[in-house]
Scaffold this motif. Sequence first.
Motif, PDB file in Angstrom:
ATOM      1  N   LEU A 166      39.452  33.415   5.629  1.00 20.61           N
ATOM      2  CA  LEU A 166      38.080  33.295   5.132  1.00 20.61           C
ATOM      3  C   LEU A 166      37.071  33.167   6.275  1.00 20.61           C
ATOM      4  O   LEU A 166      35.937  33.613   6.161  1.00 20.61           O
ATOM      5  N   MET A 167      37.479  32.591   7.389  1.00 20.99           N
ATOM      6  CA  MET A 167      36.571  32.496   8.541  1.00 20.99           C
ATOM      7  C   MET A 167      36.480  33.837   9.276  1.00 20.99           C
ATOM      8  O   MET A 167      35.429  34.216   9.764  1.00 20.99           O
ATOM      9  N   ARG A 168      37.574  34.540   9.323  1.00 22.49           N
ATOM     10  CA  ARG A 168      37.544  35.874   9.949  1.00 22.49           C
ATOM     11  C   ARG A 168      36.621  36.785   9.142  1.00 22.49           C
ATOM     12  O   ARG A 168      35.841  37.556   9.702  1.00 22.49           O
ATOM     13  N   ALA A 169      36.717  36.685   7.821  1.00 25.68           N
ATOM     14  CA  ALA A 169      35.854  37.507   6.960  1.00 25.68           C
ATOM     15  C   ALA A 169      34.381  37.196   7.218  1.00 25.68           C
ATOM     16  O   ALA A 169      33.519  38.060   7.043  1.00 25.68           O
ATOM     17  N   ARG A 170      34.092  35.973   7.670  1.00 26.97           N
ATOM     18  CA  ARG A 170      32.685  35.616   7.949  1.00 26.97           C
ATOM     19  C   ARG A 170      32.276  35.988   9.382  1.00 26.97           C
ATOM     20  O   ARG A 170      31.213  35.615   9.825  1.00 26.97           O
ATOM     21  N   GLY A 171      33.167  36.649  10.090  1.00 29.78           N
ATOM     22  CA  GLY A 171      32.781  37.167  11.401  1.00 29.78           C
ATOM     23  C   GLY A 171      33.144  36.298  12.587  1.00 29.78           C
ATOM     24  O   GLY A 171      32.726  36.583  13.702  1.00 29.78           O
ATOM     25  N   TYR A 172      33.908  35.242  12.378  1.00 29.09           N
ATOM     26  CA  TYR A 172      34.301  34.382  13.508  1.00 29.09           C
ATOM     27  C   TYR A 172      35.555  34.935  14.187  1.00 29.09           C
ATOM     28  O   TYR A 172      36.397  35.567  13.539  1.00 29.09           O
ATOM     29  N   GLU A 173      35.652  34.628  15.490  1.00 28.93           N
ATOM     30  CA  GLU A 173      36.895  34.925  16.198  1.00 28.93           C
ATOM     31  C   GLU A 173      37.877  33.823  15.777  1.00 28.93           C
ATOM     32  O   GLU A 173      37.504  32.650  15.780  1.00 28.93           O
ATOM     33  N   VAL A 174      39.086  34.203  15.411  1.00 32.18           N
ATOM     34  CA  VAL A 174      40.031  33.190  14.914  1.00 32.18           C
ATOM     35  C   VAL A 174      41.354  33.273  15.678  1.00 32.18           C
ATOM     36  O   VAL A 174      41.943  34.361  15.811  1.00 32.18           O
ATOM     37  N   HIS A 175      41.797  32.130  16.165  1.00 32.66           N
ATOM     38  CA  HIS A 175      43.095  32.021  16.830  1.00 32.66           C
ATOM     39  C   HIS A 175      43.958  31.041  16.037  1.00 32.66           C
ATOM     40  O   HIS A 175      43.509  29.943  15.716  1.00 32.66           O
ATOM     41  N   ILE A 176      45.213  31.428  15.761  1.00 32.63           N
ATOM     42  CA  ILE A 176      46.143  30.519  15.079  1.00 32.63           C
ATOM     43  C   ILE A 176      47.257  30.154  16.049  1.00 32.63           C
ATOM     44  O   ILE A 176      47.861  31.028  16.677  1.00 32.63           O
ATOM     45  N   TYR A 177      47.529  28.851  16.132  1.00 28.84           N
ATOM     46  CA  TYR A 177      48.605  28.346  16.996  1.00 28.84           C
ATOM     47  C   TYR A 177      49.712  27.801  16.105  1.00 28.84           C
ATOM     48  O   TYR A 177      49.446  26.976  15.224  1.00 28.84           O
ATOM     49  N   ASP A 178      50.944  28.245  16.346  1.00 29.52           N
ATOM     50  CA  ASP A 178      52.054  27.694  15.553  1.00 29.52           C
ATOM     51  C   ASP A 178      53.302  27.561  16.425  1.00 29.52           C
ATOM     52  O   ASP A 178      53.612  28.445  17.228  1.00 29.52           O
ATOM     53  N   ARG A 179      54.009  26.457  16.215  1.00 31.76           N
ATOM     54  CA  ARG A 179      55.181  26.237  17.078  1.00 31.76           C
ATOM     55  C   ARG A 179      56.365  27.128  16.711  1.00 31.76           C
ATOM     56  O   ARG A 179      57.277  27.298  17.515  1.00 31.76           O
ATOM     57  N   HIS A 180      56.338  27.678  15.505  1.00 34.45           N
ATOM     58  CA  HIS A 180      57.413  28.613  15.138  1.00 34.45           C
ATOM     59  C   HIS A 180      57.152  29.997  15.726  1.00 34.45           C
ATOM     60  O   HIS A 180      56.049  30.308  16.148  1.00 34.45           O
TER      61      HIS A 180
END
Length: 479
Positions: A166-180
Amino acid sequence: MANEPMLKFVGLGQDYPAKRAPDARTDDFGEISARYADAKAEEQASRCSQCGVPYCSTHCPLHNHIPDWLKLTTEGRLREAYELSNATSTMPEICGRICPQDRLCEGNCVIEFSGHGAVTIGSVEKYITDTAWEQGWVEPVKVGPARGQSVGVIGAGPAGLTTAELMRARGYEVHIYDRHDRAGGLLTYGIPGFKLEKPVVMRRVDRLKDAGIVFHHGFEVGKDATLEQLRAKHDALLIATGVYKPRAIKAPGVGAPGVIDALVYLTASNRKGFGDAVAAFDDGSLNAEGKNVVVIGGGDTAMDCVRTAVRQGATSVKCLYRRDRANMPGSQRETKNAEEEGVEFVWLSAPEAFDGTEGVSGVRAIKMRLGQPDASGRRAPEPDPGTEFRLDADLVIKALGFDPEDLPGMFGAPELSVTRWGTLRVDHKTMQTSLDGVFAAGDIVRGASLVVWAIRDGRDVADRMYAYLKAKAKQKVAA
Ligand SMILES: Cc1cc2nc3c(=O)[nH]c(=O)nc-3n(C[C@H](O)[C@H](O)[C@H](O)COP(=O)(O)OP(=O)(O)OC[C@H]3O[C@@H](n4cnc5c(N)ncnc54)[C@H](O)[C@@H]3O)c2cc1C
Ligand code: SF4
């Protein structure tokens, strides 16, 4: 009205998609229910009574527009049904598969109250969006004009993925961090394929990757970066790390080899489903094949363990639970599935000790009786003296639930405030933690909960984060 396409519940019975026969379905990890044929979905959707105040929708955490998309399905307007269903949910086909509908939408359907059997809402929801994927109606995420601000999401479970989308759809750069090494959280490594086949999760993840969301796999916050470092890198952060500390059993012998934690067991099994090499599975330690298995617990995790053990070819599978069937926390639907697949439930029983030193050889247990209701309102179990018994076991799986890890300690952020249960403390209006610009959602706020609630939180956080970032951008311009 003769031409009324809906309200067919009086003459038309409830009919769920057919389940595969137990013998056939326990040979593999595929989902156990078939999908509706088109005509069947339209027919079952037509049973909806189109209530003015739909309780199904009220009791769906996402407040899905259920009666409206049921009507569109009946009318054969499937693409519109999909678009409407998709408007309130980032993963309708996943919820349709694994929500405990008997406690949510279907359990509150008025025709269920009147004794006709609820509309099969979850199965229709699954059908609509599975069809949309097949027909190519599921469009890429429409990314808004770039805003010059960036969002960091810690945890790629349903809460994190929802906010990210939903944040990407609003035009923000999005980074997801996951330990898996793969995204999806418990959708990927907790819930087994017979409830949720993995390609269903992965196509959602791929859609987010295609939208330009950057996934940092194998990235453990607390080890690979501190929270402060990520705060400095992003304009807003979401913590959606779930709850992973297994509740312990205090009993002699609990440390014996072969007494293992549920999520270690389920993760290994799910990894094998992806074709990964898993040393502890490949050497037999986490494989139930040919073993007498005892699972301790009565929740959804326990049900997933017993049914996984059956599929791995266990000699016998028993589920030991300290309350009775009526007082178990797991879904009745899953318990029934487990029984059909040959699992034996040992109700009102608790472990007292584990035999064996080289490897576990048995569980010594005692019968319980239900006393007065405890703080949770459920009758508290207490041992019934003189009723001790023993079960043979080569593998014991502890599935007693999960608590939060020590996030302030792990993240090097002692100022991150937690409740007395260890969940993150958030301001419920802003959904922010005690740290400015750091939001939280999903199980790490609620404690172990449901996928649909994680999606709801992820959606709510996106709204609050959007307002926060707009205000922050304005301040920057004004300064
Ligand atoms: C076995 C099992 C079966 C279940 N079955 C159902 C079901 O049938 N229906 C249902 O509705 N719910 C079910 N649930 C509950 C449901 O899976 C959770 O409520 C839901 O996944 C919570 O979503 P979340 O996004 O908050 O966290 P999670 O799905 O737990 O995702 C959290 C993510 O954060 C990552 N993470 C954690 N710490 C760090 C860190 N320090 N750095 C980087 N990444 C980190 C994890 O690797 C994980 O990918 C089940 C749970 C279990 C355990
Ligand atoms: S999201 Fe869950 S509760 Fe809501 S309509 Fe779908 S199956 Fe029912």
